[in-house]
Motif scaffolding. Sequence first.
Motif, PDB file in Angstrom:
ATOM      1  N   UNK A 299       0.836  -1.208   0.000  1.00 41.73           N
ATOM      2  CA  UNK A 299       0.000   0.000   0.000  1.00 41.73           C
ATOM      3  C   UNK A 299       0.866   1.252   0.000  1.00 41.73           C
ATOM      4  N   UNK A 300       1.940   1.232   0.810  1.00 37.00           N
ATOM      5  CA  UNK A 300       2.842   2.385   0.860  1.00 37.00           C
ATOM      6  C   UNK A 300       3.537   2.600  -0.474  1.00 37.00           C
ATOM      7  N   UNK A 301       3.940   1.496  -1.115  1.00 36.84           N
ATOM      8  CA  UNK A 301       4.563   1.614  -2.436  1.00 36.84           C
ATOM      9  C   UNK A 301       3.580   2.196  -3.438  1.00 36.84           C
ATOM     10  N   UNK A 302       2.336   1.720  -3.405  1.00 38.84           N
ATOM     11  CA  UNK A 302       1.334   2.237  -4.326  1.00 38.84           C
ATOM     12  C   UNK A 302       1.077   3.709  -4.119  1.00 38.84           C
ATOM     13  N   UNK A 303       0.967   4.133  -2.860  1.00 42.26           N
ATOM     14  CA  UNK A 303       0.723   5.563  -2.600  1.00 42.26           C
ATOM     15  C   UNK A 303       1.931   6.417  -2.978  1.00 42.26           C
ATOM     16  N   UNK A 304       3.137   5.874  -2.727  1.00 43.17           N
ATOM     17  CA  UNK A 304       4.323   6.611  -3.164  1.00 43.17           C
ATOM     18  C   UNK A 304       4.347   6.783  -4.670  1.00 43.17           C
ATOM     19  N   UNK A 305       3.876   5.725  -5.380  1.00 46.62           N
ATOM     20  CA  UNK A 305       3.822   5.780  -6.835  1.00 46.62           C
ATOM     21  C   UNK A 305       2.653   6.619  -7.331  1.00 46.62           C
ATOM     22  N   UNK A 306       1.792   7.063  -6.443  1.00 48.11           N
ATOM     23  CA  UNK A 306       0.704   7.973  -6.824  1.00 48.11           C
ATOM     24  C   UNK A 306       1.143   9.427  -6.666  1.00 48.11           C
ATOM     25  N   UNK A 307       1.579   9.768  -5.443  1.00 49.64           N
ATOM     26  CA  UNK A 307       1.797  11.183  -5.141  1.00 49.64           C
ATOM     27  C   UNK A 307       3.009  11.757  -5.864  1.00 49.64           C
ATOM     28  N   UNK A 309       4.625  10.712  -8.833  1.00 49.43           N
ATOM     29  CA  UNK A 309       4.366  10.936 -10.254  1.00 49.43           C
ATOM     30  C   UNK A 309       3.274  11.974 -10.508  1.00 49.43           C
ATOM     31  N   UNK A 310       2.292  12.080  -9.601  1.00 47.17           N
ATOM     32  CA  UNK A 310       1.243  13.080  -9.796  1.00 47.17           C
ATOM     33  C   UNK A 310       1.814  14.491  -9.759  1.00 47.17           C
ATOM     34  N   UNK A 311       2.703  14.748  -8.804  1.00 45.57           N
ATOM     35  CA  UNK A 311       3.336  16.070  -8.729  1.00 45.57           C
ATOM     36  C   UNK A 311       4.200  16.316  -9.960  1.00 45.57           C
ATOM     37  N   UNK A 312       5.018  15.316 -10.336  1.00 40.87           N
ATOM     38  CA  UNK A 312       5.876  15.475 -11.510  1.00 40.87           C
ATOM     39  C   UNK A 312       5.049  15.665 -12.771  1.00 40.87           C
ATOM     40  N   UNK A 313       3.990  14.864 -12.930  1.00 35.78           N
ATOM     41  CA  UNK A 313       3.151  14.993 -14.115  1.00 35.78           C
ATOM     42  C   UNK A 313       2.483  16.348 -14.207  1.00 35.78           C
ATOM     43  N   UNK A 314       2.009  16.871 -13.073  1.00 32.34           N
ATOM     44  CA  UNK A 314       1.380  18.193 -13.075  1.00 32.34           C
ATOM     45  C   UNK A 314       2.372  19.273 -13.488  1.00 32.34           C
ATOM     46  N   UNK A 315       3.633  19.126 -13.072  1.00 34.55           N
ATOM     47  CA  UNK A 315       4.652  20.116 -13.432  1.00 34.55           C
ATOM     48  C   UNK A 315       4.956  20.091 -14.929  1.00 34.55           C
ATOM     49  N   UNK A 316       4.901  18.894 -15.538  1.00 31.15           N
ATOM     50  CA  UNK A 316       5.249  18.759 -16.956  1.00 31.15           C
ATOM     51  C   UNK A 316       4.087  19.068 -17.895  1.00 31.15           C
ATOM     52  N   UNK A 317       2.877  19.205 -17.374  1.00 32.43           N
ATOM     53  CA  UNK A 317       1.717  19.382 -18.240  1.00 32.43           C
ATOM     54  C   UNK A 317       1.850  20.569 -19.195  1.00 32.43           C
ATOM     55  N   UNK A 318       2.366  21.676 -18.687  1.00 31.16           N
ATOM     56  CA  UNK A 318       2.433  22.892 -19.516  1.00 31.16           C
ATOM     57  C   UNK A 318       3.562  22.847 -20.541  1.00 31.16           C
ATOM     58  N   UNK A 319       4.601  22.032 -20.278  1.00 27.65           N
ATOM     59  CA  UNK A 319       5.765  22.071 -21.153  1.00 27.65           C
ATOM     60  C   UNK A 319       5.928  20.878 -22.077  1.00 27.65           C
ATOM     61  N   UNK A 320       5.558  19.688 -21.613  1.00 29.86           N
ATOM     62  CA  UNK A 320       5.782  18.479 -22.405  1.00 29.86           C
ATOM     63  C   UNK A 320       4.667  17.489 -22.092  1.00 29.86           C
ATOM     64  N   UNK A 328       1.764  10.567 -15.322  1.00 31.76           N
ATOM     65  CA  UNK A 328       0.386  10.346 -14.849  1.00 31.76           C
ATOM     66  C   UNK A 328      -0.025   8.891 -15.022  1.00 31.76           C
ATOM     67  N   UNK A 329       0.493   8.214 -16.034  1.00 33.32           N
ATOM     68  CA  UNK A 329       0.217   6.788 -16.188  1.00 33.32           C
ATOM     69  C   UNK A 329       0.792   6.003 -15.010  1.00 33.32           C
ATOM     70  N   UNK A 330       2.002   6.357 -14.596  1.00 35.67           N
ATOM     71  CA  UNK A 330       2.593   5.707 -13.417  1.00 35.67           C
ATOM     72  C   UNK A 330       1.738   5.962 -12.183  1.00 35.67           C
ATOM     73  N   UNK A 335      -2.072   4.088  -8.115  1.00 38.32           N
ATOM     74  CA  UNK A 335      -3.393   4.155  -7.481  1.00 38.32           C
ATOM     75  C   UNK A 335      -4.090   2.798  -7.545  1.00 38.32           C
ATOM     76  N   UNK A 336      -3.913   2.106  -8.668  1.00 42.18           N
ATOM     77  CA  UNK A 336      -4.507   0.774  -8.777  1.00 42.18           C
ATOM     78  C   UNK A 336      -3.955  -0.175  -7.734  1.00 42.18           C
ATOM     79  N   UNK A 337      -2.634  -0.113  -7.502  1.00 43.76           N
ATOM     80  CA  UNK A 337      -2.019  -0.970  -6.494  1.00 43.76           C
ATOM     81  C   UNK A 337      -2.541  -0.632  -5.100  1.00 43.76           C
ATOM     82  N   UNK A 338      -2.618   0.658  -4.785  1.00 42.58           N
ATOM     83  CA  UNK A 338      -3.087   1.080  -3.464  1.00 42.58           C
ATOM     84  C   UNK A 338      -4.541   0.668  -3.242  1.00 42.58           C
TER      85      UNK A 338
END
Length: 351
Positions: A299-307, A309-320, A328-330, A335-338
């Motif tokens: 569960x901890x691994x799944x949540x780590x893989x959510x938060x 990549x979510x922050x990184x994906x949000x940062x890249x949305x405007x540029x790439x 966001x796929x990661x 999220x599926x694992x969690x």
Amino acid sequence: MRSKHKIKDSGMAWGARIAGAVLLLGGLGLIAWNEHRVMDYGAAMARHGAPVLDLGAEGRPSSGQYGSMTRVSGMPQILDAPRDPEFNVRAESPILVRHVEMFQWREITVGGSTHYELDWVDRPIDASNFAKPAGHVNPGAFPIQGRQFEAGEVKLGNFKLSAPIVRAFPGRIDIAPDEHKLPPNLAATFQRVGDKLVTSGKPANPRLGDLRISWEAVPVQSMTVLARIDGDTLAARPASDGDPGFDVQVGDRSLLDVLPAMPEPPQAVLLVRLGAFVLAALGTLLLACASRLRNDVLFAVGMGAVVVPAVAGAMWLAGDAMTASVWLLVAVLGAGLAIWRVQQRSSTQPD
């Protein structure tokens, strides 16, 4: 007694939650800092111009590289060494140069006083322009001309080098001729003195019109070339404002040595991303210490893989958008694992 235990357990739980929150925020801050510097590097590269492929010594020509600038380094390979056919002189070198000098009169004027002396000069001197030409007449045109001979093919790494790049190789070393390999007519005319051939009967006392011939070659040494990829060949890009369109340096030079104005790439990008994920997963594990998901590593691994990549994906949305979609796929997979772990724990524990 029970009250004391409850207070102690409650205090430990809150301490774990606070530590978990700190670790989680640390992971999010670390990934935000890391992606920000990656994006800054990309923006700086865009301002600098087209990216440069850093192929080094192992790079090979491949599709999609045509027209790109690249750095290639290594020891040049001479596939067809240059040779002076008239004197049968050969060198394992990119370039062989024949120098021809003649013993001639020179006019020297110092402080208004003019005098004449005999010396070796690598070009014909027209004595008719002397202030006192009488007695100082030179023979005229050289019977043998200086020439430059180039290797048929030179490679650096797995790329061929174009002629302008080969001609820009620095350094010169003397090449000694082998008098035993001279054609008969030249062997009767020249004798070897040191690393040179001379026509003088008495080399220590040359006469007017005597010739002296020597050879130089470019040494084979480790080189670094920055040039444009043209198929399997490194060539010059379109030159402008005195720029030859390529760069040649001795030794194995880094891309920043060759292009000091180029921004330095961020270091340990993947390691920092992994560190951010580990911090976020540990933080989640501690935050869940008082719930039924305590000690649930998946569960901890799944949540780590959510938060993260979510922050990184949000940062890249405007540029790439492509990079953002990968992040966001990661996050979706995490999220599926969690969610799966939450459902598993709910089904195995009584209400």
